[in-house]
Design a protein around this motif. Structure first.
Motif, PDB file in Angstrom:
ATOM      1  N   THR A  16       4.389 -23.663   4.697  1.00 58.25           N
ATOM      2  CA  THR A  16       4.165 -22.998   3.456  1.00 58.25           C
ATOM      3  C   THR A  16       3.312 -21.535   3.771  1.00 58.25           C
ATOM      4  O   THR A  16       2.124 -21.640   4.259  1.00 58.25           O
ATOM      5  CB  THR A  16       3.482 -23.794   2.505  1.00 58.25           C
ATOM      6  OG1 THR A  16       4.259 -24.755   1.987  1.00 58.25           O
ATOM      7  CG2 THR A  16       3.065 -22.850   1.092  1.00 58.25           C
ATOM      8  N   VAL A  17       3.911 -20.328   3.752  1.00 64.35           N
ATOM      9  CA  VAL A  17       3.411 -19.181   4.070  1.00 64.35           C
ATOM     10  C   VAL A  17       2.728 -18.476   2.886  1.00 64.35           C
ATOM     11  O   VAL A  17       3.103 -18.429   1.793  1.00 64.35           O
ATOM     12  CB  VAL A  17       4.138 -18.122   4.942  1.00 64.35           C
ATOM     13  CG1 VAL A  17       4.591 -19.096   6.226  1.00 64.35           C
ATOM     14  CG2 VAL A  17       5.335 -17.891   4.065  1.00 64.35           C
ATOM     15  N   ALA A  18       1.752 -17.816   2.970  1.00 64.34           N
ATOM     16  CA  ALA A  18       1.213 -16.923   1.866  1.00 64.34           C
ATOM     17  C   ALA A  18       1.798 -15.628   1.392  1.00 64.34           C
ATOM     18  O   ALA A  18       2.559 -14.952   2.443  1.00 64.34           O
ATOM     19  CB  ALA A  18      -0.167 -16.525   2.196  1.00 64.34           C
ATOM     20  N   VAL A  19       2.116 -15.344   0.255  1.00 59.00           N
ATOM     21  CA  VAL A  19       2.767 -14.260  -0.271  1.00 59.00           C
ATOM     22  C   VAL A  19       2.063 -13.479  -1.345  1.00 59.00           C
ATOM     23  O   VAL A  19       1.452 -14.074  -2.314  1.00 59.00           O
ATOM     24  CB  VAL A  19       4.260 -14.633  -1.066  1.00 59.00           C
ATOM     25  CG1 VAL A  19       4.899 -13.521  -1.520  1.00 59.00           C
ATOM     26  CG2 VAL A  19       5.260 -15.449   0.231  1.00 59.00           C
ATOM     27  N   ALA A  20       2.118 -12.196  -1.086  1.00 59.80           N
ATOM     28  CA  ALA A  20       1.301 -11.450  -2.212  1.00 59.80           C
ATOM     29  C   ALA A  20       1.719 -11.612  -3.467  1.00 59.80           C
ATOM     30  O   ALA A  20       2.920 -11.350  -3.917  1.00 59.80           O
ATOM     31  CB  ALA A  20       1.238  -9.833  -1.731  1.00 59.80           C
ATOM     32  N   LYS A  21       0.882 -11.961  -4.453  1.00 59.07           N
ATOM     33  CA  LYS A  21       1.270 -12.162  -6.036  1.00 59.07           C
ATOM     34  C   LYS A  21       1.228 -10.810  -6.614  1.00 59.07           C
ATOM     35  O   LYS A  21       1.969 -10.494  -7.736  1.00 59.07           O
ATOM     36  CB  LYS A  21       0.346 -12.952  -6.565  1.00 59.07           C
ATOM     37  CG  LYS A  21       0.548 -13.590  -8.009  1.00 59.07           C
ATOM     38  CD  LYS A  21      -0.269 -14.525  -8.494  1.00 59.07           C
ATOM     39  CE  LYS A  21       0.119 -16.044  -7.977  1.00 59.07           C
ATOM     40  NZ  LYS A  21      -0.971 -17.206  -8.602  1.00 59.07           N
ATOM     41  N   VAL A  22       0.408  -9.924  -6.198  1.00 60.12           N
ATOM     42  CA  VAL A  22       0.371  -8.394  -6.435  1.00 60.12           C
ATOM     43  C   VAL A  22       0.363  -7.585  -5.674  1.00 60.12           C
ATOM     44  O   VAL A  22       0.064  -8.102  -4.231  1.00 60.12           O
ATOM     45  CB  VAL A  22      -0.926  -8.125  -7.506  1.00 60.12           C
ATOM     46  CG1 VAL A  22      -0.692  -9.168  -8.751  1.00 60.12           C
ATOM     47  CG2 VAL A  22      -2.136  -8.573  -6.987  1.00 60.12           C
ATOM     48  N   ASP A  23       0.440  -6.399  -5.790  1.00 60.87           N
ATOM     49  CA  ASP A  23       0.188  -5.285  -4.561  1.00 60.87           C
ATOM     50  C   ASP A  23      -1.340  -5.339  -3.966  1.00 60.87           C
ATOM     51  O   ASP A  23      -2.107  -5.280  -4.894  1.00 60.87           O
ATOM     52  CB  ASP A  23       0.299  -3.965  -5.199  1.00 60.87           C
ATOM     53  CG  ASP A  23       1.829  -3.420  -5.475  1.00 60.87           C
ATOM     54  OD1 ASP A  23       2.741  -4.338  -4.837  1.00 60.87           O
ATOM     55  OD2 ASP A  23       2.282  -2.719  -6.168  1.00 60.87           O
ATOM     56  N   LEU A  24      -1.541  -5.673  -2.848  1.00 57.95           N
ATOM     57  CA  LEU A  24      -2.763  -5.678  -2.266  1.00 57.95           C
ATOM     58  C   LEU A  24      -3.040  -4.474  -1.510  1.00 57.95           C
ATOM     59  O   LEU A  24      -2.287  -3.928  -0.770  1.00 57.95           O
ATOM     60  CB  LEU A  24      -2.817  -7.082  -1.340  1.00 57.95           C
ATOM     61  CG  LEU A  24      -2.486  -8.344  -2.149  1.00 57.95           C
ATOM     62  CD1 LEU A  24      -2.506  -9.479  -1.125  1.00 57.95           C
ATOM     63  CD2 LEU A  24      -3.649  -8.480  -3.269  1.00 57.95           C
ATOM     64  N   LYS A  25      -4.206  -4.107  -1.433  1.00 59.90           N
ATOM     65  CA  LYS A  25      -4.573  -2.839  -0.955  1.00 59.90           C
ATOM     66  C   LYS A  25      -5.916  -3.115   0.124  1.00 59.90           C
ATOM     67  O   LYS A  25      -6.758  -4.072  -0.091  1.00 59.90           O
ATOM     68  CB  LYS A  25      -5.170  -1.770  -1.796  1.00 59.90           C
ATOM     69  CG  LYS A  25      -6.327  -2.069  -2.606  1.00 59.90           C
ATOM     70  CD  LYS A  25      -6.815  -0.907  -3.444  1.00 59.90           C
ATOM     71  CE  LYS A  25      -8.070  -1.194  -4.445  1.00 59.90           C
ATOM     72  NZ  LYS A  25      -7.958  -2.588  -5.183  1.00 59.90           N
ATOM     73  N   PRO A  26      -5.999  -2.228   1.169  1.00 60.94           N
ATOM     74  CA  PRO A  26      -7.111  -2.579   2.156  1.00 60.94           C
ATOM     75  C   PRO A  26      -8.434  -2.707   1.507  1.00 60.94           C
ATOM     76  O   PRO A  26      -8.725  -2.213   0.556  1.00 60.94           O
ATOM     77  CB  PRO A  26      -7.085  -1.380   3.037  1.00 60.94           C
ATOM     78  CG  PRO A  26      -5.483  -0.635   2.872  1.00 60.94           C
ATOM     79  CD  PRO A  26      -5.289  -1.321   1.432  1.00 60.94           C
ATOM     80  N   GLY A  27      -9.254  -3.729   1.927  1.00 61.40           N
ATOM     81  CA  GLY A  27     -10.398  -4.168   1.138  1.00 61.40           C
ATOM     82  C   GLY A  27     -10.560  -5.231   0.401  1.00 61.40           C
ATOM     83  O   GLY A  27     -11.462  -5.769   0.125  1.00 61.40           O
ATOM     84  N   ILE A  59      -0.082  -4.205   1.207  1.00 54.00           N
ATOM     85  CA  ILE A  59       0.754  -5.400   1.265  1.00 54.00           C
ATOM     86  C   ILE A  59       1.428  -5.400  -0.150  1.00 54.00           C
ATOM     87  O   ILE A  59       0.915  -5.516  -1.062  1.00 54.00           O
ATOM     88  CB  ILE A  59       0.217  -6.795   1.283  1.00 54.00           C
ATOM     89  CG1 ILE A  59      -0.652  -6.854   2.702  1.00 54.00           C
ATOM     90  CG2 ILE A  59       1.255  -7.986   1.276  1.00 54.00           C
ATOM     91  CD1 ILE A  59      -1.546  -7.954   2.771  1.00 54.00           C
ATOM     92  N   ALA A  60       2.775  -5.385  -0.047  1.00 51.84           N
ATOM     93  CA  ALA A  60       3.487  -4.971  -1.297  1.00 51.84           C
ATOM     94  C   ALA A  60       3.684  -6.633  -2.227  1.00 51.84           C
ATOM     95  O   ALA A  60       4.027  -7.486  -1.528  1.00 51.84           O
ATOM     96  CB  ALA A  60       4.829  -4.592  -1.192  1.00 51.84           C
ATOM     97  N   MET A  61       3.585  -6.513  -3.498  1.00 52.65           N
ATOM     98  CA  MET A  61       3.893  -7.656  -4.460  1.00 52.65           C
ATOM     99  C   MET A  61       5.211  -8.329  -3.741  1.00 52.65           C
ATOM    100  O   MET A  61       6.190  -7.548  -3.530  1.00 52.65           O
ATOM    101  CB  MET A  61       3.850  -7.401  -5.792  1.00 52.65           C
ATOM    102  CG  MET A  61       4.361  -8.821  -6.574  1.00 52.65           C
ATOM    103  SD  MET A  61       4.102  -8.250  -8.132  1.00 52.65           S
ATOM    104  CE  MET A  61       5.802  -7.103  -8.546  1.00 52.65           C
TER     105      MET A  61
END
Length: 430
Positions: A348-359, A400-402
Motif C-alpha cells: 500500500t503506497v501513499a498517494v497525495a490527497k490534495v496538491d502538496l507543495k515543498p515544505g 506533488i499533484a493530487m
C-alpha cells in the motif's frame, strides 16, 4: 477434541487465566475488552492508552469494577498488581510491553509507528503479539513474522478483521484441494478519496467513531491495507493499481471476480480485490475445479456459482469482537490466524490527497494529505514509492499533484521513526 471454550476452561483450572495486555483503549480496544469479559479462561489485565485515565475508564466500560483497577507507570508494581489478581491501567505502551507476566499483547491503535514499536518490543521481550493494526502489518508484517519465528513467539493478525476472515475461508478451500481464483472483501463505505476528519466529522459523531478512522475507511486506505496484508500472506496480488472495486451484489461474485476469458474482469487468476455494494461487510473466495463429480455436486447443492466458478462467501466479520478467538488460539496452541512468511507481493503506497507543495508535512492516515493505494510490490519498488506506514511525518521536497503516488524522491522521510528503520531492515531481507 474439546471445544475452544472447553479448552479455555481446562487451561484456567490448570494454569489460571490467560493474561492479556492491550495497547489502545479506543472503540476497537474497548469492544475487545468487553467481549473477553464474557469469556472463560481469558482476561485483559493491563491496558495502555496515551490519554490520561482512558485505560481505567475502558476497564469500567467493559464491566470491570473500578476498585479492581490500579493506575501505575511502574513495571514492577504492574507485575505485582497482576499477580495479585487486579488490573493495571497505564499511559505508556513501552511499560506495558515490559510486563513479563503477560501471555499475549494485543495492539489496537491503528497508528503505524505505535504498532511497529509495540509489536517489535513484544517480540524482543518474548511475549506473543496479536496485531489488530493492519496498517503496521501491511508495511512491515513480513519482518515481524520472521522476527517472531526466530524469537520463538507468535505474531498474528486477527480473526474478525477482513484479512483474517478471508484467510479462514482460503484455508478451508485450500485444504479441500479447490483451485483458488480470487480473494476479496466488500467495502463498508462508499469510496471518497477526498474524505478527511473535517468533512466526515458529523457522520463520525453519529457513529461514535474517530473522524480519522472514518476518513481512512472512506478514502479507501483501510481497504487497501487489508488487501495488502491478505495478499502478502497468500501470494495474491492486485492486478492493477488500486484494484478494480466493481459494484457487485453477492450473486455477481462468481461472474465478476474471474478471468475475462470467462466473462469476468481479470486478465488472469490469483488476485485480491474488493466489491462495492451489498457484499459488505462480508468476505469471499472464488474457487474452481476440473473434477466432473465435484462440479456436479457443487451445482446440486446450489452453491452460488455459474457452473465453472463458485463463491465461498461469509456475510459478516465481527472485527474486534472476534479477536479473542485469535488470542485464545495463540495462547493455547501457538497458532496464528494470519501471518506473512513469504516475500511480500503487494504494497500500500501513499498517494497525495490534495496538491502538496515543498515544505508541507504529510499527516496521519485518515488525515488531510494522503491516502493509500494497493500496488504490486515489484512495481512499488521499481517506482521507488513510499509505503503508507512510513509516509507519516515526511516533508515534501517537490510539488506533488493530487492523485500522484508519492516517491521517496518527492519527500524527506522522518528517519527517526522505528517503522522506517524496520522497513529498511525488511527491504534488506528481501
Amino acid at each position: 477434541m474439546a471445544s475452544l471454550r472447553e479448552q479455555l476452561i481446562a487451561y484456567e483450572k490448570e494454569n489460571g487465566l490467560i493474561k492479556v495486555g492491550l495497547v489502545g483503549a479506543g472503540q476497537m480496544g474497548t469492544g475487545l475488552m468487553s467481549q473477553i469479559e464474557k469469556m472463560d479462561g481469558l482476561a485483559v489485565v493491563a491496558v495502555a492508552d496515551v490519554l490520561p485515565h482512558r485505560s481505567k475508564a475502558a476497564f469500567v466500560e467493559a464491566s470491570v469494577s473500578a476498585d479492581d483497577v490500579v493506575e501505575t507507570e511502574d513495571v514492577e508494581k504492574a507485575k505485582e498488581v497482576i499477580a495479585n489478581g487486579k488490573r493495571v491501567a497505564l499511559t505508556s505502551s513501552d511499560v506495558l510491553t515490559k510486563i513479563s507476566n503477560l501471555d499475549v499483547i494485543v495492539e489496537a491503535t491503528g497508528v503505524p509507528e505505535i504498532g511497529a514499536r509495540v509489536c517489535n518490543a513484544a517480540i524482543e521481550n518474548g511475549i506473543n503479539i496479536v496485531n489488530m493494526n493492519v496498517e503496521t502489518d501491511a508495511t512491515i508484517g513480513y519482518l515481524l513474522g520472521q522476527k517472531a519465528k526466530k524469537a520463538g513467539v507468535v505474531y498474528s493478525l486477527v480473526a474478525g478483521d477482513e484479512p483474517g476472515s478471508i484467510k479462514e475461508i482460503y484455508d478451508f478451500a485450500d485444504a479441500l484441494g479447490f483451485e483458488i481464483v480470487t480473494i476479496g472483501k466488500g467495502k463498508n463505505n462508499y469510496l471518497d478519496r477526498s474524505a478527511n476528519p473535517d468533512n466526515v466529522l458529523e457522520d463520525a459523531k453519529k457513529s461514535n467513531m474517530s473522524p480519522k478512522m472514518l476518513a481512512s475507511f472512506r478514502d479507501g486506505t483501510k481497504t487497501m491495507v487489508e488487501m495488502t496484508s491478505i495478499g502478502n500472506a497468500t501470494g495474491f496480488t492486485p492486478e492493477k493499481r488500486g484494484a478494480y472495486g466493481p459494484n457487485a451484489d453477492v450473486k455477481d461474485l462468481p461472474n465478476l471476480f474471474i478471468p475475462k476469458a470467462d466473462g469476468g474482469i481479470f486478465e488472469s487468476k490469483g488476485h485480491v480485490d474488493y466489491a462495492v455494494g451489498d457484499v459488505a461487510p462480508g468476505v469471499f473466495v472464488i474457487i474452481t475445479t476440473d473434477q466432473p463429480k465435484i462440479i456436479a455436486d457443487l451445482n446440486y447443492i446450489k452453491l452460488n456459482g455459474n457452473g465453472k466458478y463458485w463463491a465461498l462467501y461469509r456475510p459478516y466479520h465481527l472485527a474486534n469482537l472476534e479477536t479473542p478467538i485469535t488470542v485464545a488460539n495463540v495462547a493455547l496452541h501457538g497458532q496464528e490466524t494470519l501471518v506473512t512468511l513469504r516475500k511480500p507481493v503487494a504494497e500500500t503506497v501513499a498517494v497525495a490527497k490534495v496538491d502538496l507543495k515543498p515544505g508541507d508535512k504529510i499527516d496521519s492516515l485518515g488525515g488531510f494529505s494522503m491516502y493509500g493505494i494497493i500496488e504490486k510490490a515489484s512495481v512499488a519498488k521499481e517506482e521507488n514509492l513510499v509505503p503508507i506506514g512510513v509516509a507519516v511525518g515526511a516533508i515534501v521536497k517537490k510539488p506533488i499533484a493530487m492523485g500522484q503516488a508519492i516517491s521517496y524522491d518527492d519527500v524527506e522521510i522522518d528517519e527517526k521513526q522505528l517503522i522506517y528503520q524496520l522497513r529498511k531492515e525488511q527491504d534488506a531481507m528481501i
